[in-house]
Motif scaffolding. Structure first.
Motif, PDB file in Angstrom:
ATOM      1  N   LEU A   1       0.828  -1.209   0.000  1.00 58.66           N
ATOM      2  CA  LEU A   1       0.000   0.000   0.000  1.00 58.66           C
ATOM      3  C   LEU A   1       0.861   1.258   0.000  1.00 58.66           C
ATOM      4  CD1 LEU A   1      -2.734   1.490   0.300  1.00 58.66           C
ATOM      5  CD2 LEU A   1      -2.508   1.180   2.780  1.00 58.66           C
ATOM      6  N   PHE A   2       1.903   1.288   0.818  1.00 61.96           N
ATOM      7  CA  PHE A   2       2.782   2.456   0.882  1.00 61.96           C
ATOM      8  C   PHE A   2       3.507   2.667  -0.453  1.00 61.96           C
ATOM      9  CE2 PHE A   2       3.222   1.621   5.702  1.00 61.96           C
ATOM     10  CZ  PHE A   2       2.016   2.268   5.922  1.00 61.96           C
ATOM     11  N   GLN A   3       3.913   1.572  -1.087  1.00 60.87           N
ATOM     12  CA  GLN A   3       4.577   1.698  -2.383  1.00 60.87           C
ATOM     13  C   GLN A   3       3.623   2.237  -3.441  1.00 60.87           C
ATOM     14  OE1 GLN A   3       6.736  -1.978  -3.473  1.00 60.87           O
ATOM     15  NE2 GLN A   3       6.829  -2.461  -1.299  1.00 60.87           N
ATOM     16  N   GLN A   4       2.373   1.793  -3.416  1.00 63.17           N
ATOM     17  CA  GLN A   4       1.379   2.274  -4.372  1.00 63.17           C
ATOM     18  C   GLN A   4       1.029   3.740  -4.116  1.00 63.17           C
ATOM     19  OE1 GLN A   4      -1.822  -0.520  -3.829  1.00 63.17           O
ATOM     20  NE2 GLN A   4      -1.016  -1.969  -5.339  1.00 63.17           N
ATOM     21  N   THR A   5       1.086   4.133  -2.852  1.00 64.21           N
ATOM     22  CA  THR A   5       0.722   5.506  -2.489  1.00 64.21           C
ATOM     23  C   THR A   5       1.818   6.502  -2.850  1.00 64.21           C
ATOM     24  OG1 THR A   5      -0.602   4.665  -0.638  1.00 64.21           O
ATOM     25  CG2 THR A   5      -0.010   6.985  -0.561  1.00 64.21           C
ATOM     26  N   ALA A   6       3.061   6.054  -2.930  1.00 64.27           N
ATOM     27  CA  ALA A   6       4.205   6.967  -3.071  1.00 64.27           C
ATOM     28  C   ALA A   6       4.077   7.895  -4.272  1.00 64.27           C
ATOM     29  CB  ALA A   6       5.503   6.167  -3.156  1.00 64.27           C
ATOM     30  N   ILE A   7       3.663   7.373  -5.428  1.00 68.74           N
ATOM     31  CA  ILE A   7       3.636   8.202  -6.635  1.00 68.74           C
ATOM     32  C   ILE A   7       2.560   9.275  -6.555  1.00 68.74           C
ATOM     33  CG2 ILE A   7       3.480   8.206  -9.146  1.00 68.74           C
ATOM     34  CD1 ILE A   7       5.920   6.726  -7.942  1.00 68.74           C
ATOM     35  N   VAL A   8       1.333   8.872  -6.206  1.00 69.58           N
ATOM     36  CA  VAL A   8       0.268   9.870  -6.115  1.00 69.58           C
ATOM     37  C   VAL A   8       0.567  10.870  -4.993  1.00 69.58           C
ATOM     38  CG1 VAL A   8      -1.190   8.462  -4.582  1.00 69.58           C
ATOM     39  CG2 VAL A   8      -2.223  10.228  -5.977  1.00 69.58           C
ATOM     40  N   ALA A   9       1.196  10.404  -3.919  1.00 69.36           N
ATOM     41  CA  ALA A   9       1.548  11.305  -2.825  1.00 69.36           C
ATOM     42  C   ALA A   9       2.572  12.338  -3.272  1.00 69.36           C
ATOM     43  CB  ALA A   9       2.082  10.509  -1.636  1.00 69.36           C
ATOM     44  N   ALA A  10       3.543  11.914  -4.087  1.00 67.46           N
ATOM     45  CA  ALA A  10       4.556  12.848  -4.598  1.00 67.46           C
ATOM     46  C   ALA A  10       3.915  13.888  -5.507  1.00 67.46           C
ATOM     47  CB  ALA A  10       5.642  12.079  -5.345  1.00 67.46           C
ATOM     48  N   LEU A  11       3.064  13.439  -6.424  1.00 67.02           N
ATOM     49  CA  LEU A  11       2.380  14.369  -7.318  1.00 67.02           C
ATOM     50  C   LEU A  11       1.489  15.327  -6.539  1.00 67.02           C
ATOM     51  CD1 LEU A  11       1.301  11.968 -10.219  1.00 67.02           C
ATOM     52  CD2 LEU A  11       3.155  13.642 -10.277  1.00 67.02           C
ATOM     53  N   ALA A  12       0.873  14.827  -5.478  1.00 64.61           N
ATOM     54  CA  ALA A  12      -0.071  15.632  -4.714  1.00 64.61           C
ATOM     55  C   ALA A  12       0.604  16.776  -3.961  1.00 64.61           C
ATOM     56  CB  ALA A  12      -0.844  14.743  -3.737  1.00 64.61           C
ATOM     57  N   ILE A  13       1.913  16.684  -3.717  1.00 60.32           N
ATOM     58  CA  ILE A  13       2.609  17.809  -3.073  1.00 60.32           C
ATOM     59  C   ILE A  13       2.555  19.027  -3.988  1.00 60.32           C
ATOM     60  CG2 ILE A  13       4.758  18.643  -2.072  1.00 60.32           C
ATOM     61  CD1 ILE A  13       5.593  15.756  -1.610  1.00 60.32           C
ATOM     62  N   GLY A  14       2.946  18.833  -5.253  1.00 58.22           N
ATOM     63  CA  GLY A  14       2.888  19.945  -6.198  1.00 58.22           C
ATOM     64  C   GLY A  14       1.463  20.417  -6.416  1.00 58.22           C
ATOM     65  N   GLN A  15       0.528  19.477  -6.498  1.00 59.59           N
ATOM     66  CA  GLN A  15      -0.876  19.849  -6.681  1.00 59.59           C
ATOM     67  C   GLN A  15      -1.383  20.667  -5.491  1.00 59.59           C
ATOM     68  OE1 GLN A  15      -3.424  20.454  -8.993  1.00 59.59           O
ATOM     69  NE2 GLN A  15      -3.250  18.296  -9.612  1.00 59.59           N
ATOM     70  N   THR A  16      -0.934  20.334  -4.287  1.00 64.64           N
ATOM     71  CA  THR A  16      -1.324  21.087  -3.098  1.00 64.64           C
ATOM     72  C   THR A  16      -0.852  22.531  -3.186  1.00 64.64           C
ATOM     73  OG1 THR A  16      -1.252  19.108  -1.708  1.00 64.64           O
ATOM     74  CG2 THR A  16      -1.129  21.225  -0.586  1.00 64.64           C
ATOM     75  N   LEU A  17       0.399  22.726  -3.594  1.00 58.97           N
ATOM     76  CA  LEU A  17       0.927  24.088  -3.726  1.00 58.97           C
ATOM     77  C   LEU A  17       0.072  24.909  -4.685  1.00 58.97           C
ATOM     78  CD1 LEU A  17       4.784  23.383  -3.952  1.00 58.97           C
ATOM     79  CD2 LEU A  17       3.514  24.300  -2.004  1.00 58.97           C
ATOM     80  N   VAL A  18      -0.290  24.306  -5.815  1.00 60.10           N
ATOM     81  CA  VAL A  18      -1.083  25.019  -6.818  1.00 60.10           C
ATOM     82  C   VAL A  18      -2.481  25.321  -6.288  1.00 60.10           C
ATOM     83  CG1 VAL A  18      -2.122  24.858  -9.117  1.00 60.10           C
ATOM     84  CG2 VAL A  18       0.225  24.070  -8.753  1.00 60.10           C
ATOM     85  N   ILE A  19      -3.124  24.329  -5.666  1.00 61.54           N
ATOM     86  CA  ILE A  19      -4.481  24.531  -5.170  1.00 61.54           C
ATOM     87  C   ILE A  19      -4.506  25.511  -4.003  1.00 61.54           C
ATOM     88  CG2 ILE A  19      -6.416  23.347  -4.020  1.00 61.54           C
ATOM     89  CD1 ILE A  19      -5.965  20.978  -5.831  1.00 61.54           C
ATOM     90  N   LEU A  20      -3.446  25.567  -3.211  1.00 61.92           N
ATOM     91  CA  LEU A  20      -3.374  26.566  -2.141  1.00 61.92           C
ATOM     92  C   LEU A  20      -3.430  27.981  -2.687  1.00 61.92           C
ATOM     93  CD1 LEU A  20      -0.727  25.127   0.366  1.00 61.92           C
ATOM     94  CD2 LEU A  20      -3.142  25.566   0.819  1.00 61.92           C
ATOM     95  N   THR A  21      -3.013  28.169  -3.940  1.00 60.58           N
ATOM     96  CA  THR A  21      -3.080  29.493  -4.567  1.00 60.58           C
ATOM     97  C   THR A  21      -4.381  29.681  -5.343  1.00 60.58           C
ATOM     98  OG1 THR A  21      -1.955  28.752  -6.595  1.00 60.58           O
ATOM     99  CG2 THR A  21      -0.565  29.566  -4.793  1.00 60.58           C
ATOM    100  N   ALA A  22      -5.368  28.794  -5.097  1.00 65.09           N
ATOM    101  CA  ALA A  22      -6.682  28.837  -5.756  1.00 65.09           C
ATOM    102  C   ALA A  22      -6.593  28.471  -7.234  1.00 65.09           C
ATOM    103  CB  ALA A  22      -7.348  30.201  -5.577  1.00 65.09           C
ATOM    104  N   GLY A  23      -5.549  27.729  -7.622  1.00 63.45           N
ATOM    105  CA  GLY A  23      -5.427  27.239  -8.993  1.00 63.45           C
ATOM    106  C   GLY A  23      -5.677  25.742  -9.039  1.00 63.45           C
ATOM    107  N   ILE A  24      -5.386  25.160 -10.181  1.00 65.47           N
ATOM    108  CA  ILE A  24      -5.470  23.707 -10.329  1.00 65.47           C
ATOM    109  C   ILE A  24      -4.533  23.309 -11.460  1.00 65.47           C
ATOM    110  CG2 ILE A  24      -7.352  23.585 -12.021  1.00 65.47           C
ATOM    111  CD1 ILE A  24      -8.479  21.295 -10.147  1.00 65.47           C
TER     112      ILE A  24
END
Length: 339
Positions: free
Chosen positions: A62-85
């Motif tokens: 499960l942790f191995q499967q989560t790693a990729i989406v979790a990595a991508l989600a860091i950048g996505q979080t930064l963008v969404i925090l600025t009200a973007g996507i």
């Protein structure tokens, strides 16, 4: 006298709040609490449905499967925090991965150099998104929808639609797929890289002036600008840093999948946005924590993995994810009304 009056008024105000209002205030201050509850409940339910879910071997997978989406989600979080996507996350990752692999294939280029070029390309792709948003003032949704197609097409044209297997790649590019075991729990170096990424970016967001600027720009860009925050520059930096993070995810994906393929992870965009939204980050910007995003990524993969172990049809797994997103956005709307 004034102090005691103020304290009395504060206590009176507190007594007027219903339990639901106090819960609303708690979730506003700690948006990661509700996804944490969902994660705990889902772990309990899936373990009851199939006890294999809670084994060390399953958790490692499960942790191995989560790693990729979790990595991508860091950048996505930064963008969404600025009200973007950002709809181009998966395309940038795949393009970076294919460039790394093609350059290093069969000893064509040293692995570290190929990786650095791939990271530079991903960073440049993020910079392009940022320039279109900040200099031409195009909506982030439209910009990243367009670059999604552009980067996907470039990756396909560059690779000729062909995959590159791990046996043709240097050990350095495959290294993140290796790992170690703690008891029956197997962790890869890719998982550890993602943990380090969360620690570093989380520290920057919570402990630096730049992190406060990111929240300010997402909360109210005009007020931030009037307060002296260089809104356009911060926004450009957010998209650029996000691109770099997608490049690191590309390196981790090579090790995770054991190959570089232009058709890798087609649901990356949806999963990354889902993880961020379920994790409590507001789609309207200015509110959210990176720890919530990590919990959201674990929820996304837990549902996919747990429902699979329970023998649930794939269509129902997709249905469950869609319901989670709608519920998360509804909760966000309710939390935003807190007084």
């Amino acid at each position: 006298m004034t102090t005691s009056t103020s304290d009395a008024a504060s206590r009176f105000s507190g007594r007027q709040q219903s339990p639901l209002q106090r819960l609303q205030g708690l979730l506003h201050s700690y948006p990661w609490v509700s996804p944490l509850v969902i994660l705990i409940v889902s772990f309990i339910v899936f373990t009851i449905l199939n006890p294999r879910f809670a084994t060390a071997g399953s958790m490692g997978l499960l942790f191995q499967q989560t790693a990729i989406v979790a990595a991508l989600a860091i950048g996505q979080t930064l963008v969404i925090l600025t009200a973007g996507i950002d709809l181009s996350v998966g395309a940038i990752m795949v393009l970076s991965m294919m460039v790394m692999a093609a350059l290093a294939k069969d000893g064509g280029m040293p692995g570290p150099l190929a990786m650095l070029i791939g990271l530079a390309l991903a960073t440049g792709a993020g910079l392009l998104n940022g320039l279109l948003v900040t200099r031409i003032n195009l909506p982030p949704f439209i910009v990243t929808l367009g670059t999604l197609s552009i980067f996907t097409a470039i990756a396909l044209l560059y690779s000729g639609g062909s995959s590159i297997q791990a046996s043709h790649l240097p050990d350095f590019l495959n290294a993140l797929g290796n790992g170690f075991s703690i008891g029956g729990l197997r962790l890869t170096w890719g998982v550890l890289l993602v943990i380090v990424m969360y620690a570093v970016v989380g520290f920057i967001l919570s402990q630096t002036a730049w992190g406060r600027y990111v929240y300010a720009v997402g909360d109210d860009p005009e007020s931030a600008r009037l307060s002296g925050v260089p809104s356009k520059r911060v926004l450009l930096q957010v998209y650029t840093v996000a691109g770099l993070l997608y490049g690191l995810a590309a390196w981790a994906l090579i090790g995770r999948s054991g190959a570089a393929t232009p058709n890798a992870y087609p649901q990356a965009n949806l999963d990354s946005i889902t993880a961020v939204v379920i994790g409590g980050t507001s789609l309207f910007g200015g509110r959210g924590r990176l720890v919530g995003t990590l919990i959201g990524a674990l929820i996304v993969q837990s549902f996919a993995f747990g429902l699979s172990l329970a023998g649930v049809n794939q269509q129902y797994r997709v249905l469950a994810t869609g319901i989670l997103v709608i519920v998360a956005v509804g909760i966000d709307q309710w939390i935003r009304k807190v007084k």
